[in-house]
Design a protein around this motif. Structure first.
Motif, PDB file in Angstrom:
ATOM      1  N   ILE A 195      -3.818  -4.657   5.217  1.00 14.43           N
ATOM      2  CA  ILE A 195      -2.582  -5.532   5.451  1.00 14.43           C
ATOM      3  C   ILE A 195      -2.767  -6.674   4.890  1.00 14.43           C
ATOM      4  CG2 ILE A 195      -0.685  -6.153   7.192  1.00 14.43           C
ATOM      5  CD1 ILE A 195      -1.177  -3.141   7.115  1.00 14.43           C
ATOM      6  N   ASN A 196      -1.730  -7.282   3.911  1.00 20.43           N
ATOM      7  CA  ASN A 196      -2.084  -8.514   3.340  1.00 20.43           C
ATOM      8  C   ASN A 196      -1.371  -9.658   3.960  1.00 20.43           C
ATOM      9  OD1 ASN A 196       0.834  -8.252   2.760  1.00 20.43           O
ATOM     10  ND2 ASN A 196       0.670  -8.065   0.663  1.00 20.43           N
ATOM     11  N   LEU A 249       1.449 -11.083   3.817  1.00 17.93           N
ATOM     12  CA  LEU A 249       2.947 -10.880   4.138  1.00 17.93           C
ATOM     13  C   LEU A 249       3.347  -9.649   4.997  1.00 17.93           C
ATOM     14  CD1 LEU A 249       4.293 -11.231   0.721  1.00 17.93           C
ATOM     15  CD2 LEU A 249       4.261 -12.753   2.073  1.00 17.93           C
ATOM     16  N   THR A 269       2.322  -6.526   4.495  1.00 19.45           N
ATOM     17  CA  THR A 269       2.236  -5.458   3.569  1.00 19.45           C
ATOM     18  C   THR A 269       1.005  -4.597   3.638  1.00 19.45           C
ATOM     19  OG1 THR A 269       4.124  -6.434   2.391  1.00 19.45           O
ATOM     20  CG2 THR A 269       3.069  -4.496   1.655  1.00 19.45           C
ATOM     21  N   MET A 300      -1.266  -2.236   1.824  1.00 17.80           N
ATOM     22  CA  MET A 300      -1.678  -2.133   0.364  1.00 17.80           C
ATOM     23  C   MET A 300      -2.965  -1.026   0.191  1.00 17.80           C
ATOM     24  SD  MET A 300       0.300  -4.491  -0.642  1.00 17.80           S
ATOM     25  CE  MET A 300      -0.452  -4.704  -2.532  1.00 17.80           C
ATOM     26  N   ASN A 323       6.037  -8.506  -7.268  1.00 16.77           N
ATOM     27  CA  ASN A 323       5.392  -8.065  -5.717  1.00 16.77           C
ATOM     28  C   ASN A 323       4.961  -6.756  -5.129  1.00 16.77           C
ATOM     29  OD1 ASN A 323       5.523 -11.311  -5.978  1.00 16.77           O
ATOM     30  ND2 ASN A 323       7.460 -11.017  -4.966  1.00 16.77           N
ATOM     31  N   SER A 367       1.457  -1.955  -3.197  1.00 13.20           N
ATOM     32  CA  SER A 367       2.161  -1.743  -2.002  1.00 13.20           C
ATOM     33  C   SER A 367       2.509  -0.260  -1.406  1.00 13.20           C
ATOM     34  CB  SER A 367       3.581  -2.227  -1.719  1.00 13.20           C
ATOM     35  OG  SER A 367       4.495  -1.995  -0.989  1.00 13.20           O
ATOM     36  N   ARG A 406       4.533   0.717   0.444  1.00  7.28           N
ATOM     37  CA  ARG A 406       6.183   1.006   0.544  1.00  7.28           C
ATOM     38  C   ARG A 406       6.694   1.436  -1.058  1.00  7.28           C
ATOM     39  NH1 ARG A 406       9.997   2.294   3.785  1.00  7.28           N
ATOM     40  NH2 ARG A 406       9.098   0.938   5.301  1.00  7.28           N
ATOM     41  N   GLU A 407       6.168   0.714  -1.953  1.00  6.08           N
ATOM     42  CA  GLU A 407       6.475   0.852  -3.261  1.00  6.08           C
ATOM     43  C   GLU A 407       5.940   2.297  -3.707  1.00  6.08           C
ATOM     44  OE1 GLU A 407       8.776  -0.240  -4.802  1.00  6.08           O
ATOM     45  OE2 GLU A 407       9.023  -1.894  -3.315  1.00  6.08           O
ATOM     46  N   TRP A 450       5.553   3.448   9.781  1.00  5.72           N
ATOM     47  CA  TRP A 450       4.350   2.831  10.465  1.00  5.72           C
ATOM     48  C   TRP A 450       4.409   2.891  11.884  1.00  5.72           C
ATOM     49  CZ3 TRP A 450       0.104   0.177  10.002  1.00  5.72           C
ATOM     50  CH2 TRP A 450      -0.441  -0.778  11.199  1.00  5.72           C
TER      51      TRP A 450
END
Length: 347
Positions: free
Chosen positions: A247-248, A250, A252, A254, A309, A321, A323-324, A337
């Motif tokens: 988790i970065n 932000l 997110t 990764m 990003n 990410s 998500r991406e 999550w």
């Protein structure tokens, strides 16, 4: 963005020199599937001959301009009663010509039950072919399935309008030797009017992309990623990754980019392709296409929209990410999550 066309070659026909190889293994299940139209919407035609009925089922197909896909056509026929097809009978088939275009038939594969057959090679012409019947035993109902490749000639890939639709007929010419359906007073018999449709490059691309998208959505494997671990779950199998998910700053999740590439390559059979050129990756997932730029840490879709990003670098390793990652496969609404066990689920 360059879109690389993929090629599909249907080459499952059995050929020995110039002689067609026949397999006599039609099963009762296959017969029922043809009757019910399990594999396609059936085009059925009943024709009276020898005081009985022979039923023809025809499988239509499409020729996709701009793609090296050879369409396969199929004809299935059965006797209503035993012995309607006699030893020496010949069935003469004819595919319509449309202007300067015609269908060249090749790579025949025939399966039978209750009789045997062979192609009459002297009758194979631009749009015609014939099948001869051999029969010594009339105690079993006869079934025949004919599969063959169709090469459309006389049409350019650039054609867009008034594209041909080829129909299938039984030739009734009484001058043809042992013609089962010969009749001086009867015109050729139409079996199916849309046996082979020719689709423009634009329509072909749209249909292929939609089929790829549907296959991806249906067959995409559910995945579970564990934060801080190198393991992931794929269906019910645990797979090892090169780097743990983290988790970065932000918040997110990764995923290591190399692990993303490995996952994408394992999905090639359900419509995913990915290729590298310099620092860019060209990706197709279903109907969608992307360019992933490692150096700029961004993703560009087919509409030239830039997703910033989406990637980042940490300790000389690139990450994407999750998500991406899900969005690229059309699963952006199916990622969850689970905070209680720190897992990310994609369903």
């Amino acid at each position: 963005m360059t879109i690389k066309k993929f090629f599909i070659i249907l080459c499952s026909m059995l050929i020995l020199g110039n002689t067609t190889v026949f397999a006599y293994n039609i099963t009762e299940k296959e017969i029922q599937d043809y009757r019910s139209g399990k594999h396609y919407a059936p085009k059925q035609k009943e024709i009276e001959v020898n005081n009985g009925i022979i039923t023809f089922y025809s499988r239509k197909n499409s020729n996709l301009l701009g793609y090296d896909i050879v369409p396969q056509l199929s004809i299935f026929l059965e006797e209503e009663e035993k012995g309607l097809l006699k030893d020496g009978d010949i069935l003469y088939f004819e595919i319509s010509k449309e202007g300067n275009s015609y269908v060249e038939s090749k790579n025949f594969h025939i399966e039978t039950k209750g009789l045997t057959t062979k192609e009459v090679l002297t009758e194979r012409k631009q749009n015609q072919f014939a099948i001869a019947i051999s029969r010594n035993d009339e105690n079993e109902k006869g079934f025949i399935r004919i599969d063959f490749d169709a090469n459309v000639k006389g049409i350019s890939n650039n054609e867009k309008e008034n594209l041909p639709v080829f129909s299938l007929w039984l030739n009734t010419d009484s001058s043809k030797q042992n013609n089962l359906f010969s009749n001086e007073n009867r015109e050729n018999i139409l079996l199916i009017d849309d046996f082979l449709e020719v689709w423009s490059t634009e329509k072909s691309t749209e249909v292929i992309q939609q089929n790829r998208q549907t296959k991806l959505e249906i067959q995409f494997p559910p995945m579970i990623f564990y934060v801080g671990e190198k393991n992931m779950k794929w269906w019910d199998n645990v797979k090892q990754m090169t780097q743990p998910v983290y988790i970065n700053s932000l918040g997110t999740a990764m995923l290591c980019f190399d692990d993303f590439i490995n996952i994408a390559k394992q999905l090639e059979d359900i419509g995913v392709t990915i290729q590298k050129q310099n620092n860019q990756y060209y990706m197709t997932a279903g109907r969608n296409q992307y360019v992933i730029d490692i150096e700029k840490c961004c993703i560009q879709n087919e509409e030239k929209e830039i997703i910033q990003n989406a990637l980042e670098q940490k300790d000389d390793v690139y990450y994407i990410s999750l998500r991406e990652f899900a969005n690229l496969f059309g699963k952006g609404e199916d990622i969850y999550w689970h905070r209680w066990d720190k897992t990310i689920h994609i369903k």
